[in-house]
Scaffold this motif. Structure first.
Motif, PDB file in Angstrom:
ATOM      1  N   VAL A 148      11.367 -72.127   1.554  1.00 51.70           N
ATOM      2  CA  VAL A 148      10.860 -73.234   0.919  1.00 51.70           C
ATOM      3  C   VAL A 148      10.962 -74.569   1.672  1.00 51.70           C
ATOM      4  O   VAL A 148      10.263 -75.611   1.664  1.00 51.70           O
ATOM      5  N   VAL A 149      12.333 -74.686   1.982  1.00 54.16           N
ATOM      6  CA  VAL A 149      12.686 -75.951   2.779  1.00 54.16           C
ATOM      7  C   VAL A 149      11.766 -76.141   4.308  1.00 54.16           C
ATOM      8  O   VAL A 149      11.308 -77.145   4.579  1.00 54.16           O
ATOM      9  N   ALA A 150      11.572 -74.959   4.742  1.00 55.33           N
ATOM     10  CA  ALA A 150      10.949 -74.873   6.061  1.00 55.33           C
ATOM     11  C   ALA A 150       9.422 -75.285   5.633  1.00 55.33           C
ATOM     12  O   ALA A 150       8.743 -75.917   6.538  1.00 55.33           O
ATOM     13  N   ALA A 151       8.938 -74.908   4.353  1.00 53.16           N
ATOM     14  CA  ALA A 151       7.506 -75.195   4.055  1.00 53.16           C
ATOM     15  C   ALA A 151       7.374 -76.587   3.375  1.00 53.16           C
ATOM     16  O   ALA A 151       6.524 -77.079   3.253  1.00 53.16           O
ATOM     17  N   GLY A 152       8.621 -77.519   3.468  1.00 53.05           N
ATOM     18  CA  GLY A 152       8.560 -78.986   3.037  1.00 53.05           C
ATOM     19  C   GLY A 152       9.373 -79.438   1.796  1.00 53.05           C
ATOM     20  O   GLY A 152       9.289 -80.605   1.413  1.00 53.05           O
ATOM     21  N   ALA A 153       9.906 -78.299   0.983  1.00 55.05           N
ATOM     22  CA  ALA A 153      10.651 -78.692   0.080  1.00 55.05           C
ATOM     23  C   ALA A 153      11.779 -79.708   0.380  1.00 55.05           C
ATOM     24  O   ALA A 153      12.202 -79.461   1.520  1.00 55.05           O
ATOM     25  N   VAL A 154      12.188 -80.691  -0.405  1.00 47.76           N
ATOM     26  CA  VAL A 154      13.370 -81.701   0.032  1.00 47.76           C
ATOM     27  C   VAL A 154      14.586 -80.900  -0.309  1.00 47.76           C
ATOM     28  O   VAL A 154      15.562 -81.339   0.629  1.00 47.76           O
ATOM     29  N   ALA A 155      14.778 -80.197  -1.227  1.00 42.98           N
ATOM     30  CA  ALA A 155      15.882 -79.472  -1.643  1.00 42.98           C
ATOM     31  C   ALA A 155      15.638 -78.606  -2.513  1.00 42.98           C
ATOM     32  O   ALA A 155      14.266 -78.099  -3.160  1.00 42.98           O
ATOM     33  N   VAL A 156      16.678 -77.752  -2.915  1.00 44.43           N
ATOM     34  CA  VAL A 156      16.776 -76.754  -3.694  1.00 44.43           C
ATOM     35  C   VAL A 156      17.636 -76.933  -5.059  1.00 44.43           C
ATOM     36  O   VAL A 156      18.558 -77.405  -4.852  1.00 44.43           O
ATOM     37  N   LEU A 157      16.948 -76.854  -6.338  1.00 48.80           N
ATOM     38  CA  LEU A 157      18.172 -76.900  -7.487  1.00 48.80           C
ATOM     39  C   LEU A 157      18.481 -75.323  -7.572  1.00 48.80           C
ATOM     40  O   LEU A 157      17.921 -74.267  -7.910  1.00 48.80           O
ATOM     41  N   ALA A 158      19.790 -75.082  -7.630  1.00 49.46           N
ATOM     42  CA  ALA A 158      20.453 -73.796  -7.235  1.00 49.46           C
ATOM     43  C   ALA A 158      21.567 -73.667  -8.516  1.00 49.46           C
ATOM     44  O   ALA A 158      22.227 -74.824  -8.484  1.00 49.46           O
ATOM     45  N   SER A 159      22.305 -72.459  -8.289  1.00 50.58           N
ATOM     46  CA  SER A 159      23.265 -72.317  -8.859  1.00 50.58           C
ATOM     47  C   SER A 159      24.586 -72.012  -7.971  1.00 50.58           C
ATOM     48  O   SER A 159      25.643 -71.738  -8.459  1.00 50.58           O
ATOM     49  N   VAL A 193      24.186 -76.452  -9.714  1.00 54.71           N
ATOM     50  CA  VAL A 193      24.481 -76.636 -11.043  1.00 54.71           C
ATOM     51  C   VAL A 193      25.166 -75.438 -11.583  1.00 54.71           C
ATOM     52  O   VAL A 193      24.842 -74.321 -11.063  1.00 54.71           O
ATOM     53  N   ASP A 194      25.766 -75.652 -12.679  1.00 52.51           N
ATOM     54  CA  ASP A 194      26.081 -74.190 -13.290  1.00 52.51           C
ATOM     55  C   ASP A 194      25.196 -73.440 -14.017  1.00 52.51           C
ATOM     56  O   ASP A 194      24.832 -72.156 -13.870  1.00 52.51           O
ATOM     57  N   ASP A 195      24.192 -74.326 -14.737  1.00 51.79           N
ATOM     58  CA  ASP A 195      23.003 -73.531 -15.352  1.00 51.79           C
ATOM     59  C   ASP A 195      21.562 -74.302 -14.972  1.00 51.79           C
ATOM     60  O   ASP A 195      21.324 -75.395 -15.308  1.00 51.79           O
ATOM     61  N   VAL A 196      20.721 -73.483 -14.190  1.00 51.73           N
ATOM     62  CA  VAL A 196      19.538 -73.856 -13.709  1.00 51.73           C
ATOM     63  C   VAL A 196      18.627 -74.543 -14.650  1.00 51.73           C
ATOM     64  O   VAL A 196      17.907 -75.537 -14.693  1.00 51.73           O
ATOM     65  N   GLN A 197      18.451 -73.535 -15.786  1.00 52.75           N
ATOM     66  CA  GLN A 197      17.622 -73.905 -16.850  1.00 52.75           C
ATOM     67  C   GLN A 197      18.233 -75.151 -17.591  1.00 52.75           C
ATOM     68  O   GLN A 197      17.184 -76.026 -17.887  1.00 52.75           O
ATOM     69  N   ALA A 198      19.339 -75.242 -17.848  1.00 51.18           N
ATOM     70  CA  ALA A 198      19.959 -76.690 -18.591  1.00 51.18           C
ATOM     71  C   ALA A 198      19.577 -77.732 -17.714  1.00 51.18           C
ATOM     72  O   ALA A 198      19.184 -78.766 -18.263  1.00 51.18           O
ATOM     73  N   ALA A 199      19.789 -77.556 -16.437  1.00 47.59           N
ATOM     74  CA  ALA A 199      19.453 -78.689 -15.633  1.00 47.59           C
ATOM     75  C   ALA A 199      17.949 -79.092 -15.455  1.00 47.59           C
ATOM     76  O   ALA A 199      17.674 -80.400 -15.628  1.00 47.59           O
ATOM     77  N   ILE A 200      17.118 -78.303 -15.494  1.00 49.62           N
ATOM     78  CA  ILE A 200      15.526 -78.749 -15.465  1.00 49.62           C
ATOM     79  C   ILE A 200      15.403 -79.340 -16.716  1.00 49.62           C
ATOM     80  O   ILE A 200      14.386 -80.303 -17.068  1.00 49.62           O
ATOM     81  N   GLY A 201      16.052 -78.740 -17.933  1.00 47.83           N
ATOM     82  CA  GLY A 201      15.709 -79.370 -19.187  1.00 47.83           C
ATOM     83  C   GLY A 201      16.157 -81.141 -19.044  1.00 47.83           C
ATOM     84  O   GLY A 201      15.792 -81.828 -19.747  1.00 47.83           O
ATOM     85  N   ALA A 202      17.632 -81.341 -18.654  1.00 51.54           N
ATOM     86  CA  ALA A 202      17.984 -82.656 -18.492  1.00 51.54           C
ATOM     87  C   ALA A 202      17.300 -83.431 -17.828  1.00 51.54           C
ATOM     88  O   ALA A 202      16.834 -84.668 -17.929  1.00 51.54           O
ATOM     89  N   LEU A 203      16.693 -82.930 -16.568  1.00 50.61           N
ATOM     90  CA  LEU A 203      15.696 -83.622 -15.772  1.00 50.61           C
ATOM     91  C   LEU A 203      14.832 -83.995 -16.282  1.00 50.61           C
ATOM     92  O   LEU A 203      14.110 -85.087 -16.038  1.00 50.61           O
TER      93      LEU A 203
END
Length: 476
Positions: free
Chosen positions: A61-72, A82-92
């Motif tokens: 995905v980074v090769a395809a142009g993504a700036v970064a990955v939100l990961a655990s 982050v510890d919890d990806v689902q909680a992170a996208i909720g906060a974002l």
């Protein structure tokens, strides 16, 4: 998404940055969980599923142009961990919504959420830039991803909220606090999980409990369990429905010869005529719900009526009507099913078939399992089979196992014998039967819970629509 730097994102979600040369670099593209949807500037969210681990696609995905990955976990490319990806996208999502300042409209109900949301989106788009839930993207993952698709130009954010238990909607409203809350109805969908309609009402009512005092609760005046939710909110209440005291209501409701609803829309600001492009009288209630929200947001009755009359279907497999060149009409409503939506679809089928029946055409109801009904399963399937007979549906094809046999039994006990109803084992058996018996003028409804996969029947019938020069249908 509105532009945010990776440093800001890490701060909002409580994460750590890894392999990021410049934390000031901004995410300017969409936030996605599917690697195939990555665009330049995207943030890719790496979920760990039962079969697929999003972290495995980090380099791609980074090769395809993504700036970064939100990961655990660190993934060897730029990432916010982050510890919890689902909680992170909720906060974002909450951060983005608060910063954006758009009016958030949340809606829920047992039946008609997606159709009402699609109508409302098309109405509000006439007034200002609008972002809305795609399809039924209405859970703890889909909802924040929808909110994160908003941009600086977005003025209305329409979010469909689903629930499979008490507390689910409360959680979702915590992610994206609504200003306007719309509750359509309390039915029997998921009754097996909730344990009763009263418990479903408790869950759906969490939406109006979340509204601020300067907000608005849009409630169905014709559903006692929904109407009672007025006591659970501090927001202003606006009622829609058939009731005489409804603020937004329909009068002179009728169906065109094609089965499309027409009515006079009444709002506190006046009245105007509407003819929907959708099929079935049940869409009148969905249209009134959308009209009530639009009225609350300042649209005139004429603007609302025009937008409703020009609105179409945005989500697939929901009363999708296609006429084949040979005169057979296929109604693909196979996305999902519950007792209320089954009854509405059958009535729509009968209305659509009236014109064709005068010319020898027939109505076919190809129906399957309604899931998550618990102890009510036998009674509800039996009742749908009986209704098909009472409505004088020409042919009932019950597809599947035990629940399908209940559908067929209900029809039999109501007086459907001989070839008027039949039970077949699976979708392919239904396809074979229909291919051998359909004729010009027939109208075929295909509907079941999503897990049954009856869309295969509709797809096969439409794939068969290549007509030879002699006018004969040729299958593949």
């Amino acid at each position: 998404m509105i532009a945010l730097s990776l440093a800001e994102i890490a701060d909002v979600v409580g994460g750590q940055t890894y392999d990021i040369p410049d934390p000031a670099v901004q995410v300017t593209g969409p936030v996605v969980r599917d690697s195939r949807e990555v665009e330049p500037g995207s943030l890719f969210v790496a979920f760990v599923g039962e079969r697929v681990d999003g972290h495995d696609y980090a380099a791609d995905v980074v090769a395809a142009g993504a700036v970064a990955v939100l990961a655990s976990r660190p993934v060897g490319v730029p990432a916010v961990v982050v510890d919890d990806v689902q909680a992170a996208i909720g906060a974002l999502a909450r951060h983005v919504v608060e910063r954006l300042g758009a009016v958030t409209v949340a809606l829920t109900g047992s039946v008609g959420k997606t159709s009402s949301k699609d109508l409302l989106a098309q109405v509000l788009q006439r007034k200002a830039p609008t972002v809305y839930t795609p399809g039924s993207f209405n859970n703890e993952i889909g909802l924040p991803l929808t909110a994160l698709s908003a941009t600086d130009e977005t003025r209305f954010l329409i979010l469909e909220m689903g629930a499979r238990g008490i507390g689910h909607i409360r959680y979702l409203t915590g992610l994206t606090p609504p200003k306007i809350g719309l509750v359509l109805n309390v039915g029997t969908a998921h009754i097996g999980e909730f344990g009763g309609r009263e418990q479903i009402a408790v869950a759906k009512g969490e939406l109006v409990e979340s509204l601020p005092a300067d907000g608005a609760a849009i409630l169905n005046a014709d559903d006692p369990l929904v109407r009672a939710m007025a006591s659970r909110t501090k927001a202003r209440v606006l009622l829609f429905g058939d009731s005489d005291d409804a603020d937004v209501r329909a009068e002179n409701v009728r169906l065109t010869e094609n089965g499309q609803p027409a009515f006079t829309l009444h709002t506190p600001s006046g009245c105007s005529d509407v003819t929907l492009r959708l099929y079935g009288e049940h869409h009148v209630s969905n249209a009134l719900a959308a009209a009530a929200v639009a009225h609350e947001l300042g649209m005139s009755v004429d603007e609302i009526a025009l937008a409703l009359s020009e609105a179409g279907t945005l989500s697939r497999w929901r009363m999708e009507v296609t006429e084949r060149p040979d005169g057979v009409t296929v109604v693909n409503d196979a996305y999902n099913a519950n007792p209320e939506s089954m009854r509405a679809a059958l009535r729509a089928l009968v209305a659509m078939g009236k014109a064709s029946q005068a010319k020898g055409g027939r109505t076919w109801a190809v129906l399957g399992h309604m899931a998550e009904l618990g102890d009510e399963g036998l009674a509800e399937h039996d009742a749908v089979g009986r209704l098909a007979v009472r409505l004088n549906v020409s042919k009932l094809v019950a597809v599947g196992g035990r629940e399908a046999s209940w559908l067929q039994l209900g029809a039999y006990n109501e007086g459907s014998w001989g070839e008027e109803s039949v039970h077949v084992s699976d979708a392919q058996a239904a396809i074979d039967l229909l291919r051998s018996e359909l004729r010009a003028g027939d109208v075929v409804l295909v509907k079941a819970s999503r897990s049954v996969g009856l869309e295969k029947v509709a797809t096969a019938l439409l794939d068969d629509a290549a007509v030879s020069s002699e006018g004969q249908v040729s299958g593949r």
